[in-house]
Design an enzyme around this catalytic site. Sequence first.
Site: not given
Length: 310
Positions: A89-91
């Site tokens: 969930l951090c690109g």
Amino acid sequence: MANLKEIRTRISTVKSTQQITKAMKMVAAAKLRRAQDAIEGMRPYASMLKGIIDNLSRNMSSEDLTSEFMEDRSPEKVLIIAITSDRGLCGAFNGNIIKAAVALAEDKYADQLAKGNLSFLTIGKKASEGLARREYKTIFPQKRNAQGELERVEVFQNLSFANIKDTAEVVLDQFKSGEIDRVEIIYNEFINVITQAVRCKQFLPISADSIEDSSEIKEKNSSSVDYLFEPSEEEIMEELIPKSLKIQLYSSILDSNAAEHGARMAAMDQATENAEELVKELKLTYNKSRQAAITKEILEIVGGAEALNA
């Protein structure tokens, strides 16, 4: 009406997701502040350590400026240290590192990879999972216990210099013993809150040129100063070079940690905005469907009334 119920359910689901992304953004922002303070506090120390080594190297002849970590051997056995995060969930934060690590292995060290002489030291679960799926040889960060046996280190569960120092010592020992001939590091450098840059640099062996290649340090230390050394310059260099390597690895991990929280904050902010846009679209669709349903009911009532009158 079933269609309207589905839209209402979807709106509620998106709003719940939006609340989660907002909370995750706030958590990432709080963690980013601490991580940013850590890396910004480490950089001056690392810079001064390089400055000391630079001053020493300029006072030593090329024959005296030697270290077991400068031994440039043919890279028959290669280790690539890939630094990612434990969570997603951090690109594209983790994906960029994995792509860069694979590209480095398949382009620069294709022969070693084909012979099975290339392995990845994965710092972060995402690197381990991503490279293992591609069937590359991966190992975890390790340290030696009191009995001298290697045991696994969970770096991000306790991000401290002590843990990184132990892991670095294992790598340095393997280089000294000839188990590995070349070590590369790939990580995300923290530029600012929304910008991270993938960096790839050679960790071992170090070269005499790399010790003196910092123009910034040279400018700061351009004045001619005579020092008295105790013990000798050679002994001090022998002590400082491994310390500098450990600091270099620790600094890379701190950089990656700060970059991770920045990337997650940006990703969650974008997800929150996307959720807001989606809610607007769903509400518009809901109102159109509701209006169409009401119009249909009115037409049915009018049609029924006309039929009775007839």
